[in-house]
Write a protein that holds these residues in place. Structure first.
Motif, PDB file in Angstrom:
ATOM      1  N   ALA A  18       0.840  -1.204   0.000  1.00 17.89           N
ATOM      2  CA  ALA A  18       0.000   0.000   0.000  1.00 17.89           C
ATOM      3  C   ALA A  18       0.874   1.253   0.000  1.00 17.89           C
ATOM      4  N   ARG A  19       1.939   1.259   0.777  1.00 18.48           N
ATOM      5  CA  ARG A  19       2.844   2.413   0.816  1.00 18.48           C
ATOM      6  C   ARG A  19       3.618   2.527  -0.482  1.00 18.48           C
ATOM      7  N   LEU A  20       4.107   1.410  -0.988  1.00 18.18           N
ATOM      8  CA  LEU A  20       4.896   1.422  -2.213  1.00 18.18           C
ATOM      9  C   LEU A  20       4.071   1.866  -3.419  1.00 18.18           C
ATOM     10  N   HIS A  21       2.797   1.528  -3.438  1.00 20.70           N
ATOM     11  CA  HIS A  21       1.918   1.896  -4.557  1.00 20.70           C
ATOM     12  C   HIS A  21       1.236   3.259  -4.362  1.00 20.70           C
ATOM     13  N   GLY A  22       1.568   3.964  -3.287  1.00 18.42           N
ATOM     14  CA  GLY A  22       0.999   5.289  -3.075  1.00 18.42           C
ATOM     15  C   GLY A  22      -0.439   5.283  -2.598  1.00 18.42           C
ATOM     16  N   ARG A  23      -0.872   4.205  -1.970  1.00 19.76           N
ATOM     17  CA  ARG A  23      -2.241   4.116  -1.451  1.00 19.76           C
ATOM     18  C   ARG A  23      -2.313   4.415   0.042  1.00 19.76           C
ATOM     19  N   ALA A  24      -1.140   4.530   0.692  1.00 26.51           N
ATOM     20  CA  ALA A  24      -1.074   4.825   2.126  1.00 26.51           C
ATOM     21  C   ALA A  24       0.117   5.744   2.370  1.00 26.51           C
ATOM     22  N   CYS A  25       0.047   6.532   3.426  1.00 25.69           N
ATOM     23  CA  CYS A  25       1.141   7.432   3.778  1.00 25.69           C
ATOM     24  C   CYS A  25       2.423   6.631   3.954  1.00 25.69           C
ATOM     25  N   TRP A  26       3.498   7.084   3.325  1.00 29.22           N
ATOM     26  CA  TRP A  26       4.794   6.410   3.400  1.00 29.22           C
ATOM     27  C   TRP A  26       5.283   6.289   4.841  1.00 29.22           C
ATOM     28  N   HIS A  27       4.999   7.294   5.670  1.00 29.50           N
ATOM     29  CA  HIS A  27       5.553   7.354   7.020  1.00 29.50           C
ATOM     30  C   HIS A  27       4.700   6.629   8.055  1.00 29.50           C
ATOM     31  N   VAL A  46      11.021   6.383  -4.307  1.00 27.40           N
ATOM     32  CA  VAL A  46      11.933   5.437  -3.676  1.00 27.40           C
ATOM     33  C   VAL A  46      12.315   4.356  -4.683  1.00 27.40           C
ATOM     34  N   LEU A  47      13.466   3.768  -4.454  1.00 29.73           N
ATOM     35  CA  LEU A  47      13.944   2.636  -5.240  1.00 29.73           C
ATOM     36  C   LEU A  47      14.043   1.430  -4.334  1.00 29.73           C
ATOM     37  N   ARG A  48      13.828   0.258  -4.883  1.00 29.58           N
ATOM     38  CA  ARG A  48      14.001  -0.993  -4.150  1.00 29.58           C
ATOM     39  C   ARG A  48      15.275  -1.667  -4.660  1.00 29.58           C
ATOM     40  N   PRO A  49      15.996  -2.375  -3.808  1.00 30.63           N
ATOM     41  CA  PRO A  49      17.218  -3.047  -4.241  1.00 30.63           C
ATOM     42  C   PRO A  49      16.969  -3.976  -5.423  1.00 30.63           C
ATOM     43  N   GLY A  50      17.861  -3.930  -6.409  1.00 25.82           N
ATOM     44  CA  GLY A  50      17.758  -4.814  -7.573  1.00 25.82           C
ATOM     45  C   GLY A  50      16.772  -4.373  -8.622  1.00 25.82           C
ATOM     46  N   SER A  51      16.209  -3.171  -8.489  1.00 22.72           N
ATOM     47  CA  SER A  51      15.219  -2.688  -9.462  1.00 22.72           C
ATOM     48  C   SER A  51      15.533  -1.243  -9.830  1.00 22.72           C
ATOM     49  N   ALA A  52      15.297  -0.895 -11.083  1.00 22.61           N
ATOM     50  CA  ALA A  52      15.499   0.478 -11.531  1.00 22.61           C
ATOM     51  C   ALA A  52      14.198   1.282 -11.475  1.00 22.61           C
ATOM     52  N   ARG A  53      13.088   0.643 -11.142  1.00 21.49           N
ATOM     53  CA  ARG A  53      11.794   1.327 -11.099  1.00 21.49           C
ATOM     54  C   ARG A  53      11.733   2.303  -9.937  1.00 21.49           C
ATOM     55  N   GLU A  54      11.275   3.503 -10.230  1.00 21.50           N
ATOM     56  CA  GLU A  54      11.052   4.512  -9.187  1.00 21.50           C
ATOM     57  C   GLU A  54       9.594   4.436  -8.756  1.00 21.50           C
ATOM     58  N   TRP A  55       9.361   4.224  -7.473  1.00 20.51           N
ATOM     59  CA  TRP A  55       8.019   4.173  -6.918  1.00 20.51           C
ATOM     60  C   TRP A  55       7.673   5.549  -6.369  1.00 20.51           C
ATOM     61  N   GLN A  56       6.594   6.128  -6.849  1.00 22.34           N
ATOM     62  CA  GLN A  56       6.137   7.435  -6.368  1.00 22.34           C
ATOM     63  C   GLN A  56       5.310   7.221  -5.106  1.00 22.34           C
ATOM     64  N   VAL A  57       5.788   7.752  -3.992  1.00 24.91           N
ATOM     65  CA  VAL A  57       5.110   7.539  -2.717  1.00 24.91           C
ATOM     66  C   VAL A  57       4.423   8.819  -2.257  1.00 24.91           C
ATOM     67  N   VAL A  58       3.495   8.678  -1.312  1.00 31.73           N
ATOM     68  CA  VAL A  58       2.691   9.800  -0.832  1.00 31.73           C
ATOM     69  C   VAL A  58       2.827   9.958   0.681  1.00 31.73           C
ATOM     70  N   SER A  59       2.401  11.114   1.160  1.00 30.25           N
ATOM     71  CA  SER A  59       2.440  11.402   2.591  1.00 30.25           C
ATOM     72  C   SER A  59       1.173  12.150   2.986  1.00 30.25           C
ATOM     73  N   CYS A  60       0.784  11.981   4.250  1.00 31.09           N
ATOM     74  CA  CYS A  60      -0.362  12.726   4.776  1.00 31.09           C
ATOM     75  C   CYS A  60       0.101  14.033   5.420  1.00 31.09           C
ATOM     76  N   GLY A  61       1.423  14.266   5.410  1.00 32.03           N
ATOM     77  CA  GLY A  61       1.959  15.481   6.012  1.00 32.03           C
ATOM     78  C   GLY A  61       2.426  15.288   7.445  1.00 32.03           C
ATOM     79  N   CYS A  62       2.439  14.032   7.915  1.00 27.25           N
ATOM     80  CA  CYS A  62       2.836  13.762   9.296  1.00 27.25           C
ATOM     81  C   CYS A  62       4.328  13.975   9.528  1.00 27.25           C
ATOM     82  N   ARG A  63       5.122  13.986   8.476  1.00 21.57           N
ATOM     83  CA  ARG A  63       6.569  14.225   8.567  1.00 21.57           C
ATOM     84  C   ARG A  63       7.007  15.099   7.412  1.00 21.57           C
TER      85      ARG A  63
END
Length: 122
Positions: free
Chosen positions: A14-23, A37-54
């Motif tokens: 959910a966090r990786l797909h931008g459906r939940a706050c990353w923090h 964010v990037l995950r080890p072994g992958s070149a794909r950039e995951w666009q993450v979201v925040s609710c503003g908590c950090r």
């Protein structure tokens, strides 16, 4: 725009797909883009979201050896507020006792190792 941050370890889909706050994992608050964010072994950039908590700069993982609070940006978490199942075992979600109390969250246990504590952000 800043470079993507390499994030190792378990991350919920959910966090990786931008459906939940990353923090904090919130899904019912207004979510805004927080970076990539990037995950080890992958070149794909995951666009993450925040609710503003950090702040947006806190996508970076905490420094090694620190206990990061799930509710604020300060290190020095001194209690566990939740345990989540994980493929590699259990994940203990940490916080400052003050941050948990402000949100009405009870803690499961506190650390007694005498690690330096910082004042929690309110």
């Amino acid at each position: 725009m800043t470079a993507p941050v390499l994030v190792e370890g378990h991350v919920s889909l959910a966090r990786l797909h931008g459906r939940a706050c990353w923090h904090c994992g919130a899904v019912t608050r207004t979510l805004v883009p927080a970076g990539a964010v990037l995950r080890p072994g992958s070149a794909r950039e995951w666009q993450v979201v925040s609710c503003g908590c950090r702040p947006a700069t806190s996508l970076r993982p905490p420094a090694s050896g620190t206990r990061s609070c799930t509710y604020c940006t300060q290190p020095g978490a001194d209690c566990c507020v939740r345990v989540q199942p994980d493929p590699q075992g259990e994940r203990h979600i940490l916080a400052h006792q003050v941050c948990a109390a402000v949100r009405g969250v009870s803690w499961w246990y506190v650390f007694t190792d005498g690690a330096p504590r910082t004042e929690a952000a309110q």
